[in-house]
Scaffold this motif. Sequence first.
Motif, short mmCIF file in Angstrom:
data_model
loop_
_atom_site.label_atom_id
_atom_site.label_comp_id
_atom_site.label_asym_id
_atom_site.label_seq_id
_atom_site.Cartn_x
_atom_site.Cartn_y
_atom_site.Cartn_z
N ALA A 14 55.70 43.14 35.65
CA ALA A 14 56.16 41.71 36.42
C ALA A 14 54.81 40.65 36.29
CB ALA A 14 56.06 42.38 37.88
N THR A 15 53.54 41.34 35.94
CA THR A 15 52.50 40.20 36.19
C THR A 15 52.19 39.77 34.74
OG1 THR A 15 51.51 41.37 38.06
CG2 THR A 15 50.09 39.98 36.40
N PHE A 16 52.37 40.49 33.82
CA PHE A 16 52.11 39.97 32.32
C PHE A 16 53.17 40.16 31.26
CE2 PHE A 16 48.29 42.32 34.16
CZ PHE A 16 47.60 41.31 34.08
N VAL A 58 36.26 40.62 29.16
CA VAL A 58 36.12 40.79 30.64
C VAL A 58 37.17 40.01 31.71
CG1 VAL A 58 34.41 40.20 32.51
CG2 VAL A 58 33.42 41.09 30.49
N ALA A 59 37.81 38.64 31.01
CA ALA A 59 38.41 37.91 31.80
C ALA A 59 39.89 38.79 31.88
CB ALA A 59 38.76 36.72 31.04
N ARG A 60 40.22 39.39 30.72
CA ARG A 60 41.45 40.21 30.61
C ARG A 60 41.48 41.45 31.64
NH1 ARG A 60 42.40 40.13 24.14
NH2 ARG A 60 42.37 37.98 23.78
N HIS A 61 40.31 42.23 31.91
CA HIS A 61 40.20 43.07 32.55
C HIS A 61 40.28 42.76 33.91
CE1 HIS A 61 38.36 46.49 29.69
NE2 HIS A 61 39.18 45.60 29.22
N ARG A 62 39.85 41.74 34.27
CA ARG A 62 39.66 41.16 35.80
C ARG A 62 41.20 40.83 36.01
NH1 ARG A 62 34.52 37.24 35.18
NH2 ARG A 62 33.08 38.75 35.89
N LEU A 63 41.94 40.29 35.41
CA LEU A 63 43.55 40.18 35.40
C LEU A 63 44.08 41.31 35.95
CD1 LEU A 63 44.47 37.24 32.79
CD2 LEU A 63 44.03 36.88 35.46
N TYR A 65 42.77 44.24 36.92
CA TYR A 65 42.26 44.68 38.14
C TYR A 65 42.76 44.05 39.27
CZ TYR A 65 38.95 47.91 35.72
OH TYR A 65 38.57 48.69 34.99
N ASP A 66 42.91 42.65 39.27
CA ASP A 66 43.50 41.81 40.14
C ASP A 66 44.94 42.07 40.41
OD1 ASP A 66 41.16 40.47 40.51
OD2 ASP A 66 41.85 38.52 39.49
N CYS A 67 45.63 42.40 39.29
CA CYS A 67 47.18 42.86 39.59
C CYS A 67 47.23 44.28 40.26
CB CYS A 67 47.77 43.05 38.20
SG CYS A 67 49.15 43.85 38.04
N LEU A 68 46.21 45.21 40.02
CA LEU A 68 46.39 46.60 40.80
C LEU A 68 45.39 46.72 41.71
CD1 LEU A 68 46.67 48.35 37.42
CD2 LEU A 68 48.48 47.93 38.86
N HIS A 69 44.83 45.64 42.16
CA HIS A 69 43.51 45.77 43.11
C HIS A 69 43.90 46.68 44.44
CE1 HIS A 69 46.02 42.73 45.29
NE2 HIS A 69 45.11 43.08 46.42
N ASP A 70 44.95 46.84 44.99
CA ASP A 70 45.20 47.67 46.22
C ASP A 70 45.43 49.20 45.69
OD1 ASP A 70 47.67 46.92 45.11
OD2 ASP A 70 48.76 47.53 47.02
N MET A 71 45.54 49.40 44.34
CA MET A 71 46.01 50.55 43.91
C MET A 71 44.44 51.43 43.37
SD MET A 71 49.51 50.46 41.98
CE MET A 71 49.69 52.19 41.92
N MET A 72 43.55 50.43 43.05
CA MET A 72 42.14 50.97 42.72
C MET A 72 41.59 51.73 43.67
SD MET A 72 42.31 49.85 39.54
CE MET A 72 40.70 50.47 39.06
#
Length: 91
Positions: A14-16, A58-63, A65-72
């Motif tokens: 959904a995000t990417f 790094v920017a790609r990984h941040r995106l 992680y932001d998408c999955l932040h509450d699951m981390m």
Amino acid sequence: MNERMERIRSRVVATFSPSECQLIDESHLHAGHAGAASGAGHYKLHLVSDRFEGLNRVARHRLVYDCLHDMMHRDIHALTIIAFAPSELSS
């Protein structure tokens, strides 16, 4: 695919809007590890998306992680991210 993996995959899609999305559960490779004991999983995510165009790793990984932040750390103990823009795969 288990429910947790379905949630991860559906959020990422959904995000990417990836042209490629492969999610692999590698939890079995970490049996006995502290993260495995907590019940959180170890995953490898391979994505190809236009959203990564012009971004460094790094920017790609941040995106992601932001998408999955509450699951981390609750559902995901470790996540290996392999993220490409489509232009990087064209020859």
